[in-house]
Design a protein around this motif. Structure first.
Motif, short mmCIF file in Angstrom:
data_model
loop_
_atom_site.label_atom_id
_atom_site.label_comp_id
_atom_site.label_asym_id
_atom_site.label_seq_id
_atom_site.Cartn_x
_atom_site.Cartn_y
_atom_site.Cartn_z
N VAL B 25 0.84 -1.20 0.00
CA VAL B 25 0.00 0.00 0.00
C VAL B 25 0.88 1.25 0.00
O VAL B 25 1.98 1.26 0.58
N GLU B 26 0.46 2.30 -0.69
CA GLU B 26 1.25 3.53 -0.76
C GLU B 26 0.43 4.71 -0.23
O GLU B 26 -0.81 4.69 -0.29
N GLY B 28 -1.54 7.91 -0.33
CA GLY B 28 -2.32 8.50 -1.43
C GLY B 28 -3.19 7.48 -2.13
O GLY B 28 -4.08 7.83 -2.90
N GLU B 29 -2.92 6.19 -1.85
CA GLU B 29 -3.69 5.16 -2.55
C GLU B 29 -5.13 5.18 -2.09
O GLU B 29 -5.43 5.56 -0.93
N ILE B 30 -6.06 4.80 -3.01
CA ILE B 30 -7.49 4.73 -2.65
C ILE B 30 -7.82 3.27 -2.36
O ILE B 30 -7.53 2.38 -3.15
N ILE B 31 -8.42 3.03 -1.19
CA ILE B 31 -8.79 1.68 -0.75
C ILE B 31 -10.31 1.64 -0.60
O ILE B 31 -10.89 2.57 -0.03
N GLU B 41 -8.93 7.17 1.51
CA GLU B 41 -7.60 7.61 1.05
C GLU B 41 -6.58 7.30 2.13
O GLU B 41 -6.83 7.58 3.32
N ILE B 43 -3.93 8.45 4.03
CA ILE B 43 -3.36 9.77 4.30
C ILE B 43 -1.90 9.63 4.69
O ILE B 43 -1.04 10.34 4.23
#
Lengths: 293, 62, 293, 62
Positions: B25-26, B28-31, B41, B43
């Motif tokens: 997971v990074e 900014g990634e949307i989950i 998001e 954060i």
């Protein structure tokens, strides 16, 4: 008045357009010029030792990610180099040009968008620190005052971005949509000069140039036919008409007397009636704007 | 000692339940929240914080 | 109206000036802001991978040699970055600012000088390919129109350089002298903010601040006292007064409420009478301007 | 074969007389005409061309 959007591509060589604007102005027809210049922005970013960054949006459109450094370069290239040099070029041709960015007098203003949704390596992401905005207001009085005094405004992004905390900062905005907003606010015809003769039903078949669109159905055919770059032009045309523009011409920037030819119907002409009578308001029109990747 | 492959755990900001995030997971990634399906998001990852992802219209510039 | 010249030095931090202009505008006093920014121009030239070039003139003044590349960087930094960012800063403070360069509407216009006399390693030389000019006309109507509509013009170089062959091109011009030309054309008071409190009879003795000059003799004393950088300010002041400005204030940019303080006489005030009654016209006044190396 | 130290000869554009230029003369240099005292500008060195130097006011920018 008539609003003319000219490109800003490599070494803006709008010789044809400059001559036409001079002719129109001499005829007493007031003109507002709007220009872009994304290639010159890229060059400036690179000359400053940075890399232009493009990202893919959720809907598959590729757009510039404008962080603070890119925004500074954008303002230098667009409001500095291109706008000033183009204004000088018009003045040399006898046009009493006044260069303005969207920040000046709040000419093009709207909320800053500091986050965008992108797709990177297949992952949906939110990228923060973006400097772009949605034009929600045009200072038509500023333009009308200058036009009444015989000037030819030469307008470019950046627009005035308003922050939630009351801050004001220059932000990136699409020049086609800026031209559309100006044409709508002035109730003026809009000429969108581009590098093809107009919208083609089949872009690979030169005989399928769509000459005009007068009904919502015609417009839809145009929207379906317009791919990628042209889709953005058609979206801008729709926004202009929905905003109050009477007629939009999409025509060839490289034709002789490109603006006069466009006004004569050499390219694709979209009438106000193509958006009239539709119960969708501008926003819906935008959503149906499926821009093919 | 967490190893690379340990799942990243986070709290669903809406339901408060614990969610397992993909290992790569990074920020900014949307989950998508497994419980409510809402888009969240990432954060930050240190500490791991999620917030409801904002609605964002596309308004590309030049 | 009042013309206010603010610096453009490193990261223009004119917070004090922005607040003052907002206060003046709120009081219904129309203001024209003029700014420079040579340090930011140097930085931009370096960031673009080039070297700023300074040469020494025959009279010992050090000045920028502005070739085509330097001129492009100048326009990017001044008309692009600084003017746009400063206009946004004023707008954020509630001032309805409109950014303009001297090219816009021919606001600051005059013949381009494409050659300059320099001294290099003791040799007198003529350097060609220079992009600077002498402001000979100001479009006061453009400013008056904007002021009447409630705007605050934010003006900067470049000026509109006219070539002998009728060409028009942006060229470099000194911001102090631009402010002087604008103040003269509008018959307005001029505030020249600088990094010292005013003109000192003896620059090393803070108690020798010259508070005012009302006679040609007073002016001469000021001209003699003003060294280097300050000499340029005094020359601009003289040009403003000879051009029609009523009064010039040279004051400290770093004071609290710098503009209001300046208008209250905190620095050096030079009255119209200091140039009145002298039989020398503006040109002679310039020649007697011995700017000490 | 001209050596470095050979004097550079040029024609005075006003009187037509031959002028000797310093060996290290550079393009753009101002030379005072020995005959008339007028300031001459070295326009080029290949071929050597001189012209009357223009009057130039000082108008430095930013």
């Amino acid at each position: 008045p008539v609003v003319v959007k000219i490109g800003g591509a490599k070494a803006v060589d709008p010789a044809g357009a400059v001559g036409d604007v001079a002719a129109l102005a001499a005829d007493g027809r007031s003109v507002v010029v709007v220009h872009g210049g994304s290639t010159v922005v890229d060059e400036t970013i690179e000359r400053l030792g940075m890399e232009p960054e493009y990202v893919e949006s959720a809907s598959g459109v590729t757009g510039r990610f404008t962080d603070a450094d890119a925004m500074e370069a954008f303002t230098m290239a667009m409001a500095g180099k291109l706008n000033t040099e183009l204004t000088a070029l018009f003045r040399e041709a006898g046009v009493d040009a006044v260069g303005l960015s969207g920040v000046d007098g709040g000419l093009l203003s709207g909320p800053r968008k500091s986050a965008v949704r992108v797709v990177e390596d297949g992952k949906r992401k939110i990228r923060r620190g973006e400097h772009s905005g949605k034009i929600e207001s045009v200072n038509a009085d500023l333009l009308a005052g200058l036009l009444a005094d015989g000037y030819t405004p030469v307008v470019s992004p950046p627009m005035e971005g308003t922050e939630s905390d009351g801050g004001v900062t220059p932000v990136n905005a699409d020049a086609d949509r800026a031209a559309a907003a100006v044409a709508g606010a002035l109730g003026a015809d809009l000429v969108l000069l581009t590098d093809v003769a107009g919208v083609y039903a089949d872009p690979d078949d030169p005989d399928t140039l769509i000459e005009s669109a007068a009904t919502p159905a015609d417009l839809e055919a145009i929207e379906d036919a317009a791919e990628g770059f042209m889709g953005k032009k058609v979206m801008a045309a729709t926004e202009a008409l929905s905003g109050g523009s009477g007629r939009v011409f999409i025509a060839d920037a490289n034709a002789t007397d490109p603006i006069l030819a466009a006004l004569d119907g050499s390219g694709t002409t979209i009438e106000q009636s193509a958006v009239d009578g539709t119960d969708e308001d501008a926003e819906d029109a935008e959503e149906t704007e499926a821009v093919d990747a | 000692m967490t190893t690379d492959t340990d799942p990243v755990l986070a709290e669903d900001p809406i339901t408060g339940e614990e969610i397992e995030l993909p290992a790569d997971v990074e920020v900014g990634e949307i989950i998508d929240s497994p419980v409510t399906g809402t888009e969240l998001e990432v954060i930050s990852l240190d500490p791991v914080t999620l917030e409801e992802a904002p609605e964002l219209e596309e308004d590309w510039g030049e």
